[in-house]
Write an enzyme that holds these catalytic residues in place. Sequence first.
Site: not given
Ligand code: ADP
Length: 503
Positions: A199, A274, A308, A405
């Site tokens: 995903k 990570e 990161c 961060e």
């Molecule tokens: P960033 O803050 O770098 O955007 P996120 O942690 O929000 O990082 O997103 C990283 C990945 O996690 C993306 O692919 C996002 O769609 C996915 N993501 C965000 N929320 C969820 C969730 N509740 N469950 C699973 N995946 C998620």
Amino acid sequence: MSRMNVVPPSPGPAAQNFLSRAHGLFINGQWVAPRSGKHFDVFDPGTGQKIATAAAGEAADIDAAVAAARTALTGPWAKFTAAERGKLLWKLADLVEQHAQELIELEILDNGQPLAIAQYVVRHVVPDFFRYYAGWPTKIEGATIPAAPQGRRPGDVLSFTLREPIGVVGAIIPWNAPLPMLMVKLAPALATGCTLVLKPAELTPLTALRMAQLCTEAGVPEGVVNVVTGFGETAGAALAAHPGVDKIAFTGSTEVGRLIVKAATGNLKKVSLELGGKSPVIVFADAALEQVIPGAARACFFLQGQNCMAGTRLYVHEKVHDRVVEGVAQIARTMQLGHGLDPASQFGPLISAEQRERVRGFVEAGKREGGELVCGGGAPTRPGYFFEPTVFARMRADMTPVKGEIFGPVLCVQSFDDSDLDRIAAEANNTIYGLSGSVWTRDIGLAMQMVRRIDSGQVSVNMHAALDPAIPFGGNKQSGWGREFGKEGLEPYLKTKAISVAW
Ligand code: ADP
């Protein structure tokens, strides 16, 4: 900021052709429409313009992808020899090189990164990583064990271990470096014989879709690699909670990492994480400043700080503090900001307008709390989500930009004036994160004493964020669980079966 070229050069015909297509989901080796029929727009962060649409996969699509991955686990893929899996990874590296120009352009348009970085990633980092993991399948071995279960005598029993693929892997990746993030999950999954449902981040789905095609071209059997584009709260959450997934490999924010862990409790799937970082860069008075200054600037401003491992907390000995701050600020002021496709650009946009507002919020907090703004701090007036590289000096540990961060180009400088390494280390470790860090000195003994005191998964000396396919990478504390890269990077994709045979 010395130069601002506003109109980006056009991408080549291959990338244009890819962008103009209607993209579906890649499930069981086929392009399929999302069950909901919904799509979402993809934007170029360098212009703010829409460049493509992608399919909004949801729970029903995740179900289909997981079912395909589960079936593929025992299909023709299970009959691949270790050597054949290695050749397949090698072929994938060749294909990335053959389609490098298109992948470079798509990665830039999707993510905003400067051309030189995208070129280095696509021509070197990704192929080298696939080739490194191409060497592993033939070397994944169990052990024979000198055991004597249930009173058996040596010679009457043989105990040994098999290393088996963990099964169906759900990989959820972020937008800051889309191709490397994909590579880090895909390579060990294929090397170990797992199957994958990937995903990608909703902000950067493009190169993952192109890589799905290249997987087919490389000979990956249907169902082994599936790509479901879509949003985190729907597709991501469904994948993390899915009972048919054996392991989640996640890279992203610490906040979402916690949600993944909770979602994984249903079937107690294995999880590797990570997550975030707030890495220290510690500069002693004897360090070679001609290396420290560009090194510290790169450590923080690489990928516009959306990284990161970014070295966002700079600790400098009082004796060299002013020279280092001025040197780094001078680099920040003269970095050429512009669209990633423009070869002259050294510094690209942030990923989104929302991310830019987040960064701006941290900068305003830093100003309010009394930080000395040396340079940057604002957004230039031009299309795209640009934000100036920013340096704050005379910061204190309790200030908002020092603690959080930011995931943006904001460097916070603090100084120290004694030689008490425990005190310096306590300052450096004064964070919930523990991903990376660096120590700069010509005194190797001092460097090693300092390295041992830093609570991070990785520490470099006289360089920052040393990355190589063979160097383990991952975080302590709230920066994550487990390690990626290198031999250790295979472990989360394997399970051990202990077998004892009596006769
Ligand atoms: P960033 O803050 O770098 O955007 P996120 O942690 O929000 O990082 O997103 C990283 C990945 O996690 C993306 O692919 C996002 O769609 C996915 N993501 C965000 N929320 C969820 C969730 N509740 N469950 C699973 N995946 C998620």
